[in-house]
Design a protein around this motif. Structure first.
Motif, PDB file in Angstrom:
ATOM      1  N   ASP A  60      -3.024   3.381  -0.529  1.00 10.65           N
ATOM      2  CA  ASP A  60      -2.037   3.722  -1.547  1.00 10.65           C
ATOM      3  C   ASP A  60      -1.096   2.548  -1.714  1.00 10.65           C
ATOM      4  O   ASP A  60      -0.836   1.793  -0.767  1.00 10.65           O
ATOM      5  N   GLY A  61      -0.585   2.403  -2.919  1.00 14.54           N
ATOM      6  CA  GLY A  61       0.278   1.274  -3.227  1.00 14.54           C
ATOM      7  C   GLY A  61       1.563   1.236  -2.414  1.00 14.54           C
ATOM      8  O   GLY A  61       2.076   2.262  -1.980  1.00 14.54           O
ATOM      9  N   VAL A  62       2.027   0.019  -2.179  1.00 12.81           N
ATOM     10  CA  VAL A  62       3.312  -0.196  -1.516  1.00 12.81           C
ATOM     11  C   VAL A  62       4.134  -1.124  -2.390  1.00 12.81           C
ATOM     12  O   VAL A  62       3.601  -1.798  -3.267  1.00 12.81           O
ATOM     13  N   GLU A  63       5.409  -1.171  -2.145  1.00  8.33           N
ATOM     14  CA  GLU A  63       6.292  -2.048  -2.907  1.00  8.33           C
ATOM     15  C   GLU A  63       6.469  -3.364  -2.170  1.00  8.33           C
ATOM     16  O   GLU A  63       6.294  -3.438  -0.956  1.00  8.33           O
ATOM     17  N   GLY A  64       6.851  -4.391  -2.919  1.00  4.36           N
ATOM     18  CA  GLY A  64       7.170  -5.679  -2.312  1.00  4.36           C
ATOM     19  C   GLY A  64       5.933  -6.463  -1.922  1.00  4.36           C
ATOM     20  O   GLY A  64       4.843  -6.279  -2.448  1.00  4.36           O
ATOM     21  N   VAL A  65       6.106  -7.335  -0.951  1.00  5.99           N
ATOM     22  CA  VAL A  65       5.033  -8.210  -0.482  1.00  5.99           C
ATOM     23  C   VAL A  65       3.979  -7.412   0.262  1.00  5.99           C
ATOM     24  O   VAL A  65       2.783  -7.588   0.067  1.00  5.99           O
ATOM     25  N   GLY A  66       4.427  -6.540   1.127  1.00 11.62           N
ATOM     26  CA  GLY A  66       3.517  -5.735   1.919  1.00 11.62           C
ATOM     27  C   GLY A  66       4.211  -5.212   3.152  1.00 11.62           C
ATOM     28  O   GLY A  66       5.377  -5.535   3.416  1.00 11.62           O
ATOM     29  N   ILE A  67       3.484  -4.413   3.918  1.00 11.74           N
ATOM     30  CA  ILE A  67       4.046  -3.875   5.152  1.00 11.74           C
ATOM     31  C   ILE A  67       3.053  -4.077   6.288  1.00 11.74           C
ATOM     32  O   ILE A  67       1.851  -4.206   6.064  1.00 11.74           O
ATOM     33  N   VAL A  68       3.583  -4.110   7.484  1.00 14.85           N
ATOM     34  CA  VAL A  68       2.761  -4.157   8.687  1.00 14.85           C
ATOM     35  C   VAL A  68       3.125  -2.918   9.499  1.00 14.85           C
ATOM     36  O   VAL A  68       4.257  -2.793   9.972  1.00 14.85           O
ATOM     37  N   ARG A  69       2.165  -2.028   9.650  1.00 15.23           N
ATOM     38  CA  ARG A  69       2.378  -0.825  10.450  1.00 15.23           C
ATOM     39  C   ARG A  69       1.921  -1.116  11.874  1.00 15.23           C
ATOM     40  O   ARG A  69       0.841  -1.678  12.082  1.00 15.23           O
ATOM     41  N   HIS A  70       2.735  -0.711  12.813  1.00 16.74           N
ATOM     42  CA  HIS A  70       2.407  -0.978  14.215  1.00 16.74           C
ATOM     43  C   HIS A  70       3.046   0.072  15.106  1.00 16.74           C
ATOM     44  O   HIS A  70       4.028   0.712  14.731  1.00 16.74           O
TER      45      HIS A  70
END
Length: 166
Positions: free
Chosen positions: A101-111
Motif C-alpha cells: 500500500d502507498g506511503v507518503e514521502g521518500v519511504g519508510i523502514v519498518r523494524h
C-alpha cells in the motif's frame, strides 16, 4: 644619598620584583591550565584526544548482515526490483521484493527492536530521508523498506561501488 633613601629604593625594587614574579607565576599557571597540563582547562591535551577517539564506537553491523524486504508503495512499475538490485550491489541481503500500500514521502523502514541498528545502517547507506518505524511486536532483525513517491532511484550496479570495496 642617605641611608633612608637607599632603603626606600630597595623596598620599592623588592616590591616591584615581587609583583613581576607573581604576575609571571599567574601567567604560567594560566597557560598550563589552558594547555591541559592540569586537566582543568579546555585544551587539546593527549587525554582529550584519547577520550574523543574512544567515544565513537565502531559500526557493529555490515550490510551483508542485514536482510531487507523491498516493497514498492508507488505506482512506478519495477521500482522495488531496481532498488533491490542496487541494495544487493551495496552488500545487503535482499529478501522478498513485492508491492505494498502507498506511503507518503521518500519511504519508510519498518523494524522491530532488534532491527534498529540495521534500519539506521540502511538509511545511512541509501542517503535518503527515510522514516524509521519501530514495530515493537516484530521479532528478529529483518527490516522492510517501503518505497514512497519521493524515493530517488539508487545508481545501478554499473554505477555503484559495493560497500565491501569490490
Amino acid at each position: 644619598m642617605s641611608t633612608v633613601a637607599r632603603r626606600a629604593r630597595r623596598r620599592a625594587a623588592l616590591v616591584i620584583t615581587g609583583l613581576l614574579l607573581a604576575l609571571a607565576v599567574a601567567l604560567l599557571l594560566s597557560v598550563a591550565t589552558v594547555q591541559g597540563w592540569f586537566g582543568l582547562g579546555q585544551g587539546e591535551g593527549e587525554d582529550a584526544a584519547a577520550t574523543t577517539a574512544s567515544a565513537v564506537p565502531p559500526p557493529a553491523l555490515t550490510p551483508a548482515q542485514v536482510t531487507v524486504d523491498v516493497l514498492n508503495g508507488t505506482s512506478t512499475s519495477g521500482l522495488a526490483g531496481r532498488t533491490a538490485e542496487a541494495l544487493r550491489t551495496r552488500g545487503f541481503d535482499v529478501g522478498s521484493v513485492d508491492n505494498a500500500d502507498g506511503v507518503e514521502g521518500v519511504g519508510i523502514v519498518r523494524h522491530g527492536p532488534e532491527g534498529q541498528e540495521a534500519a539506521e545502517l540502511l538509511e545511512t547507506t541509501v542517503g535518503q530521508d527515510l522514516e524509521l518505524v519501530l514495530e515493537p511486536e516484530r521479532e528478529g532483525s529483518e527490516i522492510i523498506l517501503v518505497l514512497g513517491p519521493g524515493w530517488t532511484e539508487l545508481p545501478t550496479a554499473d554505477d555503484a561501488v559495493s560497500t565491501d570495496g569490490r
